[in-house]
Design a protein around this motif. Structure first.
Motif, PDB file in Angstrom:
ATOM      1  N   PRO B  93       0.816  -1.212   0.000  1.00 35.15           N
ATOM      2  CA  PRO B  93       0.000   0.000   0.000  1.00 35.15           C
ATOM      3  C   PRO B  93       0.848   1.259   0.000  1.00 35.15           C
ATOM      4  N   GLN B  94       0.203   2.348  -0.349  1.00 33.75           N
ATOM      5  CA  GLN B  94       0.892   3.627  -0.455  1.00 33.75           C
ATOM      6  C   GLN B  94       1.408   4.099   0.897  1.00 33.75           C
ATOM      7  N   TYR B  95       0.594   3.909   1.913  1.00 33.90           N
ATOM      8  CA  TYR B  95       1.002   4.393   3.225  1.00 33.90           C
ATOM      9  C   TYR B  95       1.417   3.223   4.089  1.00 33.90           C
ATOM     10  N   ALA B  96       2.658   2.805   3.907  1.00 28.53           N
ATOM     11  CA  ALA B  96       3.153   1.678   4.678  1.00 28.53           C
ATOM     12  C   ALA B  96       3.110   1.994   6.165  1.00 28.53           C
ATOM     13  N   MET B  97       3.178   3.311   6.446  1.00 26.42           N
ATOM     14  CA  MET B  97       3.213   3.733   7.848  1.00 26.42           C
ATOM     15  C   MET B  97       1.983   3.222   8.597  1.00 26.42           C
ATOM     16  N   SER B  98       0.846   3.180   7.904  1.00 26.31           N
ATOM     17  CA  SER B  98      -0.368   2.812   8.613  1.00 26.31           C
ATOM     18  C   SER B  98      -0.814   1.397   8.266  1.00 26.31           C
ATOM     19  N   LYS B 105       3.940  -6.579  18.091  1.00 29.60           N
ATOM     20  CA  LYS B 105       5.311  -6.650  17.616  1.00 29.60           C
ATOM     21  C   LYS B 105       5.278  -7.220  16.209  1.00 29.60           C
ATOM     22  N   ILE B 106       6.234  -6.752  15.398  1.00 30.28           N
ATOM     23  CA  ILE B 106       6.153  -7.096  13.984  1.00 30.28           C
ATOM     24  C   ILE B 106       6.208  -8.608  13.744  1.00 30.28           C
ATOM     25  N   GLY B 107       7.095  -9.290  14.471  1.00 29.18           N
ATOM     26  CA  GLY B 107       7.226 -10.733  14.272  1.00 29.18           C
ATOM     27  C   GLY B 107       5.916 -11.445  14.539  1.00 29.18           C
ATOM     28  N   ARG B 108       5.250 -11.030  15.614  1.00 31.50           N
ATOM     29  CA  ARG B 108       4.009 -11.691  15.977  1.00 31.50           C
ATOM     30  C   ARG B 108       2.927 -11.400  14.937  1.00 31.50           C
ATOM     31  N   MET B 109       2.957 -10.155  14.449  1.00 31.28           N
ATOM     32  CA  MET B 109       1.961  -9.784  13.448  1.00 31.28           C
ATOM     33  C   MET B 109       2.124 -10.638  12.196  1.00 31.28           C
ATOM     34  N   VAL B 110       3.374 -10.837  11.788  1.00 36.39           N
ATOM     35  CA  VAL B 110       3.638 -11.638  10.591  1.00 36.39           C
ATOM     36  C   VAL B 110       3.139 -13.065  10.801  1.00 36.39           C
ATOM     37  N   ASP B 111       3.435 -13.619  11.975  1.00 33.42           N
ATOM     38  CA  ASP B 111       2.969 -14.968  12.299  1.00 33.42           C
ATOM     39  C   ASP B 111       1.459 -15.088  12.179  1.00 33.42           C
ATOM     40  N   GLU B 112       0.793 -14.129  12.811  1.00 38.53           N
ATOM     41  CA  GLU B 112      -0.674 -14.164  12.806  1.00 38.53           C
ATOM     42  C   GLU B 112      -1.228 -14.068  11.390  1.00 38.53           C
ATOM     43  N   TYR B 143       8.100  -2.852  17.691  1.00 35.91           N
ATOM     44  CA  TYR B 143       6.790  -2.376  17.278  1.00 35.91           C
ATOM     45  C   TYR B 143       6.947  -1.476  16.051  1.00 35.91           C
ATOM     46  N   PRO B 144       5.918  -1.424  15.217  1.00 36.67           N
ATOM     47  CA  PRO B 144       6.026  -0.610  13.988  1.00 36.67           C
ATOM     48  C   PRO B 144       6.470   0.827  14.256  1.00 36.67           C
ATOM     49  N   ARG B 154      10.126  -1.053   3.718  1.00 37.36           N
ATOM     50  CA  ARG B 154      10.799  -2.302   3.346  1.00 37.36           C
ATOM     51  C   ARG B 154      10.170  -3.495   4.055  1.00 37.36           C
ATOM     52  N   MET B 155       9.791  -3.280   5.324  1.00 33.21           N
ATOM     53  CA  MET B 155       9.165  -4.368   6.080  1.00 33.21           C
ATOM     54  C   MET B 155       7.859  -4.791   5.403  1.00 33.21           C
TER      55      MET B 155
END
Lengths: 280, 313, 292
Positions: B93-98, B105-112, B143-144, B154-155
């Motif tokens: 998406p255009q706004y990666a920030m949101s 935490k990013i790792g957990r989010m990716v897992d989910e 955290y993001p 990049r993430m």
């Protein structure tokens, strides 16, 4: 701008409906004494009469004319709402605009003041003050209500001002040599005019309700009558259980209709002031 | 062909009526191809990108089809599209920030996220890809909000390509970034393609110079329609559509001395798409317009792979 | 002449303002009438803050800004001479009023005595200068006009005052490519009418197109400055070179060489005149004359 706002205002259904409801009530309050002569608290008829040709809204448990009480009460209610709500709105706007626009130290001091007044248990203070000073007039009651109920309005206006202040059009006004107070009144305030009106409506309603509470515990105007007092009297004498709907419905409906009409007008005004909404 | 779009129409519902944001576009994207989708605001490029993965509530699929690897995408059926999202079609998406959940935490989010898609998280592969975009593995423990804009971008790129989708849509992903970060991000996209993380890509941007850097083919859109589509070099050096020509000639370049030479823009503005005029939509601004332009020009293949919608081409 | 001399801006951040953050660090530059200077930088370089300080919208923490040798005092007299145009044309208009209001404000504050017909003539003249047809824009609401039209109207607003200097902060970044160039050309027109323009931008190709001199800002400091041709043709600071290398061009694709991060210029560093008029931030060598 003004002529154009008027152009849209007279074509705005919501605004007109709100006014159509509010103006007759206001007229009734103003002309009330002419319609219902005499003391509204006088015992004039048979107690607990249902509405009839003689007593349009019936009588209370004690034989008072509900219509006369309603008309006088309406007047007091408008007055308390207008004075109390108006004063609170004025203080709230002054504090909110100054704190939000100036920022920095001024903001911090005003914010502290706001928070102090905000956490004061307003009703308790009013009780103490009323009891000590023996407030017995509607305008003094409104004054005390106004002086204690502005903080949330100040906070809301401050937040809005804060976000508008950083908009480029404010900077542009500064670059045009416009003075601060003029920027606030002519650039910032009009942008939140419907918001300010909404604030006033809520403060108006709040004042009416606080006044009703004070009246209920006997700290209202001594010889007065208000919609709040009528409601509380009706509740106290179990009008609901006795099926005396004519006792509590007029004052209850009065308060509801006044605040409701103001709200509908507010939505309408939003459309009048915001050119984007006009076209939808 | 990886993606085959045929006469796709997507309209926006508004109170005044339907805005024909995407009004009959036909094109193909080959295996391993990066298609640069360029055009000015309101040309329909973002609508096209969105319709290939997820339409928002105001959009309506008004006709046409999109086929990915031979299977028709159920555009307009939000539920049915779910099967394709992330695995087959993915978006940056255009706004990666949101785009990331701020409370995880990013790792957990990716897992989910992976589990929700029925995929088994592969930690080793994830870390390999983090290395590729030069993110430390410790980002997974953060955290993001602790990441900079470029790092978040990049993430998000790593996350959205984790299941090796067939088609990746990148919508204006560099427009909020600084020039130097922009270059790195654009480079990473081509790298993803080379390594087979994605098979083909639609790279949406308003910046033709940028899309020229990474796209194999450039498609220029105007007012909801395809204006011209050709290999990147052809678009830049030998454009045939008057709009493309004027657009390219209005771009100042570094490395060129202008002194008193002036470039010129395109007078006028695109037509409103609520009720677009018949015929060529560029007609009013076009210096070459003639009688025939009152009739809508079809997209014609004037040379292999070079499609132009103009009677003058 | 509008002169910035070692202008600095620091902010207090953190709990109780315990830390300071330097947004602009000793920036010096001159703006003379009839010249466009581009102030180039990425996000966080401090370029917008420099513009806002010149316009008196943000107070200066250190150094000085002078107009013809006198310290700047923001107010009516100053704004008659120095004006600004901002990045987002949509946000520059109060959304509930017609666009005419930005012109009306100028009339109220600066030309209260001007008669209606005379004022209309003046407005028509400024609109003409920015190539806007009065009938097309006057009496409209902001959302009814395009970004390019709004931006040109804001330039017309500034022209009503007949300013000598204009700060143009990213004025084209919200515009489409096909209208952007017209606004840039307009700046060039103003320059030939004797206006000094500070063109703040992140886009090197625009700076290259429109300006005579370029100043490159990195982390609040000037890292390179000089005639545009020299700065862009022969970048001396690694940061400038890196920026130029990152700009996407239509004439060439990026080469395959991966980018190295730009090292900070080691301290103490100063601006050094490497060739006539071309300054670059370096660790001073004894044989070179230091200017800052």
């Amino acid at each position: 701008m003004n002529r154009e706002a008027l152009h849209f205002a007279v074509r705005n259904g919501k605004l007109l409906v709100g006014l159509a409801v509010l103006l007759p009530l206001l007229a009734l309050a103003l002309l009330g004494p002419a319609l219902a002569e005499g003391d509204p608290n006088a015992y004039v008829g048979t107690p607990a009469q249902a509405p009839s040709g003689e007593y349009w809204f019936g009588t209370t448990m004690f034989g008072q004319d509900v219509f006369a009480q309603f008309v006088y009460g309406l007047r007091v209610t408008f007055l308390v709402g207008l004075l109390g709500g108006g004063l609170a709105a004025l203080i709230g706007m002054a504090v909110g605009f100054t704190a939000g626009y100036r920022g920095g130290l001024v903001d911090e001091v005003l914010n502290m003041l706001t928070n102090i007044v905000l956490v004061l248990p307003a009703l308790a203070v009013l009780l103490v003050v009323n009891a000590y000073l023996g407030v017995r007039s509607v305008s003094v009651q409104a004054l005390f209500i106004g002086l204690t109920s502005w903080p949330w309005a100040a906070r809301a206006i401050r937040a809005q001002t804060f976000s508008l202040r950083s908009r480029d059009f404010v900077d542009l006004a500064r670059l045009s040599g416009v003075r601060t107070w003029k920027i606030i009144t002519r650039e910032i305030a009009p942008n939140m005019s419907s918001y300010l009106f909404m604030t006033f409506i809520l403060l108006f309603g709040g004042s009416v309700l606080i006044a009703a509470s004070l009246d209920f515990i006997g700290l209202g105007p001594t010889q007065g009558v208000s919609l709040g007092l009528m409601l509380n009297n009706a509740a106290r004498w179990s009008a609901l259980h006795l099926g005396m709907w004519w006792w509590f419905i007029p004052p209850g409906a009065g308060i509801t209709v006044i605040v409701g009409a103001l709200y509908v007008m507010n939505v309408g005004l939003d459309e009048v002031f915001n050119p984007r909404l006009r076209e939808l | 062909m990886a993606l085959r779009v045929n006469d796709l129409r997507v309209h926006y519902r508004t109170l005044k009526g339907e805005v024909k944001a995407l009004d009959g576009v036909t094109f193909e994207v080959g295996d391993g191809e990066i298609l640069g989708l360029a055009g000015e605001s309101g040309c329909g490029k973002t609508t096209l990108g969105k319709s290939l993965i997820r339409m928002d509530g105001r959009m309506r699929h008004a006709g046409g089809t999109a086929e990915l690897d031979g299977a028709e995408l159920p555009i307009g059926d939000d539920r049915a599209m779910d099967r394709f999202r992330f695995r087959e079609v993915s978006i940056i998406p255009q706004y990666a920030m949101s785009a990331m959940n701020p409370t995880r935490k990013i790792g957990r989010m990716v897992d989910e996220l992976l589990r929700a898609r029925g995929a088994e998280p592969d930690g080793a592969e994830l870390r390999r890809r983090l290395d590729l975009v030069e993110l430390p593995h410790t980002v997974l423990e953060r955290y993001p909000i602790e990441l900079s804009g470029g790092m978040k971008q990049r993430m998000v790129m790593v996350i959205s390509t984790l299941l090796d989708p067939s088609l990746l849509i990148a919508d204006e992903i560099t427009s909020a970034l600084d020039v130097s970060t922009q270059k790195a991000v654009a480079r990473t996209l081509t790298e993803f393609r080379e390594r087979g993380f994605v098979r083909s890509m639609v790279f949406i941007t308003h910046d033709i110079s940028l899309t020229y850097q990474i796209a194999d083919t450039i498609m220029v859109m105007y007012a909801g329609k395809l204006a011209e589509k050709a290999p990147a070099d052809t678009i830049v050096t030998r454009p045939r559509h008057p709009y493309t020509r004027l657009l390219i000639s209005s771009l100042p370049e570094v490395g060129v001395r202008y002194s008193d030479r002036r470039l010129s823009g395109i007078p006028g503005s695109p037509p409103a798409l609520l009720d677009p005029p018949a015929g060529c939509r560029f007609r009013d601004r076009c210096p070459l317009a003639f009688d025939r332009c009152a009739e809508e020009p079809p997209a014609v293949e004037v040379a292999p792979g070079h499609h132009v919608s103009c009677w003058r081409s | 002449m509008l002169r910035l001399d070692a202008v600095t801006k620091t902010y207090r951040v953190g709990a109780f303002g315990g830390r300071t953050l330097t947004a602009v660090d000793g920036v010096s530059l001159d703006l003379v009438p009839g010249e466009v200077v581009s102030l180039i930088g990425e996000s966080g370089s401090g370029k917008t803050t420099v513009g806002r300080m010149i316009l008196g919208l943000t107070p200066v923490s250190g150094g000085s800004i002078t107009l013809d040798g006198a310290p700047v005092r923001p107010g009516k007299d100053y704004y008659r001479q120095v004006q600004g145009v901002f990045q987002d044309p949509f946000s520059c208009y109060n959304p509930i009023f017609k666009v005419d209001r930005v012109l009306q404000m100028i009339r109220e504050e600066y030309f209260p005595g001007t008669a209606g017909a005379q004022w209309e003539e003046k407005v028509a003249e400024s609109l003409e200068a920015v190539r806007l047809a009065p009938a097309l824009v006057l009496g409209k609401y902001p959302h009814q006009l395009s970004g390019g039209q709004l931006q040109r109207l804001l330039i017309a607003r500034a022209l009503l005052l007949g300013p000598r200097f204009l700060v143009a902060d990213e004025i084209t970044s919200m515009l489409d490519a096909s209208t952007r160039i017209d606004v840039l050309n307009l700046l060039a027109d103003l320059k030939s009418r004797g206006l000094g323009v500070l063109f703040v931008t992140h886009d090197l190709s625009l700076g290259n197109y429109v300006s005579e001199r370029a100043v490159v800002l990195h982390r609040g400091r000037v890292v390179e400055s000089g005639p545009t041709g020299l700065v862009f043709g022969n970048p001396l600071h690694p940061y400038t070179a890196r920026l130029l290398d990152s700009v996407p061009r239509l004439t060439a694709r990026w080469d395959g060489v991966p980018q190295e991060p730009v090292p900070d210029t080691p301290e103490p560093s100063v601006l050094v005149e490497a060739e006539p008029g071309h300054f670059v931030r370096r660790v001073p060598a004894p044989e070179l004359r230091s200017v800052s």
